[in-house]
Design a protein around this motif. Structure first.
Motif, PDB file in Angstrom:
ATOM      1  N   GLU A   1      -0.544  19.728 -20.381  1.00 41.26           N
ATOM      2  CA  GLU A   1      -0.772  18.642 -19.405  1.00 41.26           C
ATOM      3  C   GLU A   1       0.525  18.270 -18.686  1.00 41.26           C
ATOM      4  OE1 GLU A   1      -3.671  17.321 -18.355  1.00 41.26           O
ATOM      5  OE2 GLU A   1      -4.680  18.750 -19.659  1.00 41.26           O
ATOM      6  N   LEU A   2       1.648  18.367 -19.365  1.00 39.46           N
ATOM      7  CA  LEU A   2       2.944  18.047 -18.760  1.00 39.46           C
ATOM      8  C   LEU A   2       3.412  19.137 -17.807  1.00 39.46           C
ATOM      9  CD1 LEU A   2       4.843  16.889 -21.978  1.00 39.46           C
ATOM     10  CD2 LEU A   2       3.790  15.428 -20.233  1.00 39.46           C
ATOM     11  N   ARG A   3       2.802  20.310 -17.877  1.00 39.76           N
ATOM     12  CA  ARG A   3       3.262  21.485 -17.140  1.00 39.76           C
ATOM     13  C   ARG A   3       2.543  21.701 -15.807  1.00 39.76           C
ATOM     14  NH1 ARG A   3       6.539  24.579 -20.205  1.00 39.76           N
ATOM     15  NH2 ARG A   3       6.748  23.942 -22.359  1.00 39.76           N
ATOM     16  N   ARG A   4       1.587  20.898 -15.499  1.00 43.70           N
ATOM     17  CA  ARG A   4       0.852  21.061 -14.245  1.00 43.70           C
ATOM     18  C   ARG A   4       1.754  20.704 -13.070  1.00 43.70           C
ATOM     19  NH1 ARG A   4      -5.223  19.024 -15.519  1.00 43.70           N
ATOM     20  NH2 ARG A   4      -5.562  20.398 -17.286  1.00 43.70           N
ATOM     21  N   LYS A   5       1.684  21.508 -12.046  1.00 38.69           N
ATOM     22  CA  LYS A   5       2.572  21.343 -10.885  1.00 38.69           C
ATOM     23  C   LYS A   5       1.892  20.694  -9.690  1.00 38.69           C
ATOM     24  CE  LYS A   5       5.636  23.664 -13.198  1.00 38.69           C
ATOM     25  NZ  LYS A   5       5.247  23.332 -14.542  1.00 38.69           N
ATOM     26  N   THR A   6       0.574  20.757  -9.638  1.00 39.78           N
ATOM     27  CA  THR A   6      -0.147  20.290  -8.463  1.00 39.78           C
ATOM     28  C   THR A   6       0.085  18.810  -8.193  1.00 39.78           C
ATOM     29  OG1 THR A   6      -1.804  21.972  -8.947  1.00 39.78           O
ATOM     30  CG2 THR A   6      -2.383  20.346  -7.297  1.00 39.78           C
ATOM     31  N   SER A   7       0.166  17.998  -9.231  1.00 38.37           N
ATOM     32  CA  SER A   7       0.352  16.555  -9.001  1.00 38.37           C
ATOM     33  C   SER A   7       1.718  16.261  -8.381  1.00 38.37           C
ATOM     34  CB  SER A   7       0.147  15.762 -10.289  1.00 38.37           C
ATOM     35  OG  SER A   7       1.082  16.146 -11.269  1.00 38.37           O
ATOM     36  N   ALA A   8       2.756  16.968  -8.795  1.00 40.86           N
ATOM     37  CA  ALA A   8       4.085  16.769  -8.184  1.00 40.86           C
ATOM     38  C   ALA A   8       4.064  17.208  -6.722  1.00 40.86           C
ATOM     39  CB  ALA A   8       5.153  17.534  -8.956  1.00 40.86           C
ATOM     40  N   LEU A   9       3.387  18.313  -6.449  1.00 40.16           N
ATOM     41  CA  LEU A   9       3.269  18.774  -5.065  1.00 40.16           C
ATOM     42  C   LEU A   9       2.496  17.764  -4.222  1.00 40.16           C
ATOM     43  CD1 LEU A   9       2.627  22.495  -5.906  1.00 40.16           C
ATOM     44  CD2 LEU A   9       4.436  21.699  -4.364  1.00 40.16           C
ATOM     45  N   ALA A  10       1.419  17.221  -4.782  1.00 39.73           N
ATOM     46  CA  ALA A  10       0.629  16.210  -4.063  1.00 39.73           C
ATOM     47  C   ALA A  10       1.484  14.971  -3.779  1.00 39.73           C
ATOM     48  CB  ALA A  10      -0.612  15.838  -4.872  1.00 39.73           C
ATOM     49  N   ASP A  11       2.273  14.553  -4.767  1.00 42.15           N
ATOM     50  CA  ASP A  11       3.158  13.395  -4.571  1.00 42.15           C
ATOM     51  C   ASP A  11       4.149  13.663  -3.438  1.00 42.15           C
ATOM     52  OD1 ASP A  11       1.889  12.123  -6.675  1.00 42.15           O
ATOM     53  OD2 ASP A  11       3.521  12.494  -8.115  1.00 42.15           O
ATOM     54  N   ASP A  12       4.736  14.847  -3.420  1.00 47.77           N
ATOM     55  CA  ASP A  12       5.717  15.187  -2.382  1.00 47.77           C
ATOM     56  C   ASP A  12       5.061  15.219  -1.001  1.00 47.77           C
ATOM     57  OD1 ASP A  12       7.647  15.406  -4.354  1.00 47.77           O
ATOM     58  OD2 ASP A  12       7.646  17.593  -4.363  1.00 47.77           O
ATOM     59  N   LEU A  13       3.886  15.821  -0.908  1.00 46.57           N
ATOM     60  CA  LEU A  13       3.194  15.891   0.380  1.00 46.57           C
ATOM     61  C   LEU A  13       2.790  14.498   0.854  1.00 46.57           C
ATOM     62  CD1 LEU A  13       1.095  19.107  -0.254  1.00 46.57           C
ATOM     63  CD2 LEU A  13       2.852  18.829   1.516  1.00 46.57           C
TER      64      LEU A  13
ATOM     65  N   MET B   1      18.295  19.816   5.090  1.00 38.05           N
ATOM     66  CA  MET B   1      17.578  18.761   5.798  1.00 38.05           C
ATOM     67  C   MET B   1      18.350  17.451   5.800  1.00 38.05           C
ATOM     68  SD  MET B   1      13.652  19.508   4.677  1.00 38.05           S
ATOM     69  CE  MET B   1      13.956  19.114   2.960  1.00 38.05           C
ATOM     70  N   ASP B   2      19.576  17.478   5.275  1.00 41.75           N
ATOM     71  CA  ASP B   2      20.440  16.311   5.222  1.00 41.75           C
ATOM     72  C   ASP B   2      19.779  15.132   4.508  1.00 41.75           C
ATOM     73  OD1 ASP B   2      22.877  15.054   5.653  1.00 41.75           O
ATOM     74  OD2 ASP B   2      22.221  14.166   7.549  1.00 41.75           O
ATOM     75  N   LEU B   3      19.210  15.425   3.349  1.00 43.98           N
ATOM     76  CA  LEU B   3      18.616  14.364   2.534  1.00 43.98           C
ATOM     77  C   LEU B   3      19.632  13.906   1.501  1.00 43.98           C
ATOM     78  CD1 LEU B   3      15.090  15.899   1.869  1.00 43.98           C
ATOM     79  CD2 LEU B   3      15.693  14.166   3.544  1.00 43.98           C
ATOM     80  N   THR B   4      19.644  12.616   1.240  1.00 40.56           N
ATOM     81  CA  THR B   4      20.627  12.086   0.297  1.00 40.56           C
ATOM     82  C   THR B   4      20.034  11.835  -1.087  1.00 40.56           C
ATOM     83  OG1 THR B   4      20.158   9.867   1.106  1.00 40.56           O
ATOM     84  CG2 THR B   4      22.046  11.024   2.082  1.00 40.56           C
ATOM     85  N   ASN B   5      18.719  11.956  -1.221  1.00 36.92           N
ATOM     86  CA  ASN B   5      18.116  11.774  -2.548  1.00 36.92           C
ATOM     87  C   ASN B   5      16.983  12.778  -2.711  1.00 36.92           C
ATOM     88  OD1 ASN B   5      15.724  10.734  -1.360  1.00 36.92           O
ATOM     89  ND2 ASN B   5      16.694   8.753  -1.164  1.00 36.92           N
ATOM     90  N   PHE B   6      16.299  12.728  -3.841  1.00 34.72           N
ATOM     91  CA  PHE B   6      15.265  13.712  -4.126  1.00 34.72           C
ATOM     92  C   PHE B   6      13.861  13.206  -3.822  1.00 34.72           C
ATOM     93  CE2 PHE B   6      17.821  17.039  -5.437  1.00 34.72           C
ATOM     94  CZ  PHE B   6      18.796  16.599  -6.310  1.00 34.72           C
ATOM     95  N   SER B   7      13.719  12.142  -3.037  1.00 34.78           N
ATOM     96  CA  SER B   7      12.389  11.691  -2.667  1.00 34.78           C
ATOM     97  C   SER B   7      11.685  12.808  -1.921  1.00 34.78           C
ATOM     98  CB  SER B   7      12.474  10.445  -1.781  1.00 34.78           C
ATOM     99  OG  SER B   7      13.026   9.375  -2.502  1.00 34.78           O
ATOM    100  N   GLY B   8      10.475  13.095  -2.334  1.00 38.93           N
ATOM    101  CA  GLY B   8       9.734  14.187  -1.716  1.00 38.93           C
ATOM    102  C   GLY B   8      10.094  15.550  -2.267  1.00 38.93           C
ATOM    103  N   MET B   9      10.889  15.588  -3.338  1.00 40.30           N
ATOM    104  CA  MET B   9      11.293  16.866  -3.921  1.00 40.30           C
ATOM    105  C   MET B   9      11.006  16.928  -5.423  1.00 40.30           C
ATOM    106  SD  MET B   9      14.771  17.997  -2.032  1.00 40.30           S
ATOM    107  CE  MET B   9      14.573  18.928  -0.532  1.00 40.30           C
ATOM    108  N   SER B  10      10.001  16.193  -5.865  1.00 38.17           N
ATOM    109  CA  SER B  10       9.713  16.173  -7.304  1.00 38.17           C
ATOM    110  C   SER B  10       9.249  17.531  -7.810  1.00 38.17           C
ATOM    111  CB  SER B  10       8.689  15.091  -7.641  1.00 38.17           C
ATOM    112  OG  SER B  10       7.469  15.327  -6.978  1.00 38.17           O
ATOM    113  N   PHE B  11       8.521  18.304  -6.988  1.00 38.18           N
ATOM    114  CA  PHE B  11       8.078  19.625  -7.426  1.00 38.18           C
ATOM    115  C   PHE B  11       9.264  20.528  -7.731  1.00 38.18           C
ATOM    116  CE2 PHE B  11       7.226  24.062  -6.088  1.00 38.18           C
ATOM    117  CZ  PHE B  11       6.462  24.431  -7.181  1.00 38.18           C
ATOM    118  N   PHE B  12      10.196  20.620  -6.791  1.00 37.15           N
ATOM    119  CA  PHE B  12      11.336  21.514  -7.005  1.00 37.15           C
ATOM    120  C   PHE B  12      12.308  20.975  -8.043  1.00 37.15           C
ATOM    121  CE2 PHE B  12      10.110  23.308  -2.797  1.00 37.15           C
ATOM    122  CZ  PHE B  12       9.893  24.594  -3.232  1.00 37.15           C
ATOM    123  N   ASN B  13      12.267  19.685  -8.307  1.00 39.76           N
ATOM    124  CA  ASN B  13      13.117  19.127  -9.349  1.00 39.76           C
ATOM    125  C   ASN B  13      12.573  19.456 -10.742  1.00 39.76           C
ATOM    126  OD1 ASN B  13      15.450  17.731 -10.135  1.00 39.76           O
ATOM    127  ND2 ASN B  13      14.324  15.827 -10.347  1.00 39.76           N
TER     128      ASN B  13
END
Length: 186
Positions: free
Chosen positions: A65-77, A127-139
């Protein structure tokens, strides 16, 4: 060890996919470009996770359950203001009809977390981003990424999977190939 056999026997398909991904990532110049990349991941991994969910024996990987990636991708999108795309159809995915094929596909998904933190930095700079907002999948799993990969490898290296090595390897190869096809222009 099965995890090493998979790595050795999927090297060509893995490298082919990696080449496509790197080319795509280097071309990202805006949040829209980034959202388009995430949409491809979401649609493919979302369809793949549904197939895995139907066949994976959770007793072999209790933390699935901790390994699913779709929810992180949905959050980022969602963070980027993008509607969630349709999931990949069954004919775009590898064949997954049993636990062993599900494990092979999951190997690819889990392996994708290893380079994610590097990708996070690269895309953040592009993309000159200063934080990881929108990057939870790749994190991925953050500081726990290497540990989670080791736990996953230990679970597939158990002797219980010994008789099905070829099926697991074939499924991992097909997952790499089909994911690469998903990135090809239509």
């Amino acid at each position: 060890m099965l995890s090493e056999k998979i790595k050795e026997n999927t090297k060509t398909s893995h490298q082919s996919l990696e080449k496509k991904l790197i080319t795509r990532m280097r071309s990202i110049q805006s949040k829209k470009d980034y959202a388009n990349l995430l949409a491809l991941f979401y649609s493919y991994f979302g369809g793949l996770e549904l197939a895995i969910n139907r066949h994976l024996d959770y007793s072999h990987l209790p933390d699935y359950e901790l390994r699913r990636k779709t929810s992180a991708l949905a959050d980022d999108l969602t963070f980027l203001g993008v509607l969630l795309p349709t999931l990949a159809p069954k004919n775009a995915l590898p064949e997954i009809n049993n636990h062993y094929q599900a494990l092979g596909a999951l190997y690819v998904i889990e392996g994708s977390t290893l380079g994610g933190r590097i990708i996070c930095k690269m895309l953040g700079q592009q993309m000159d981003l200063t934080n990881f907002s929108g990057m939870s999948f790749f994190n991925g799993y953050g500081d726990q990424t290497a540990n989670m990969w080791q736990v996953f490898k230990q679970s597939i290296d158990k002797p219980v999977h010994k008789l099905k090595h070829n099926m697991i390897i074939q499924s991992a190869n097909q997952t790499f190939i089909q994911f690469g096809n998903w990135f090809d222009p239509i």
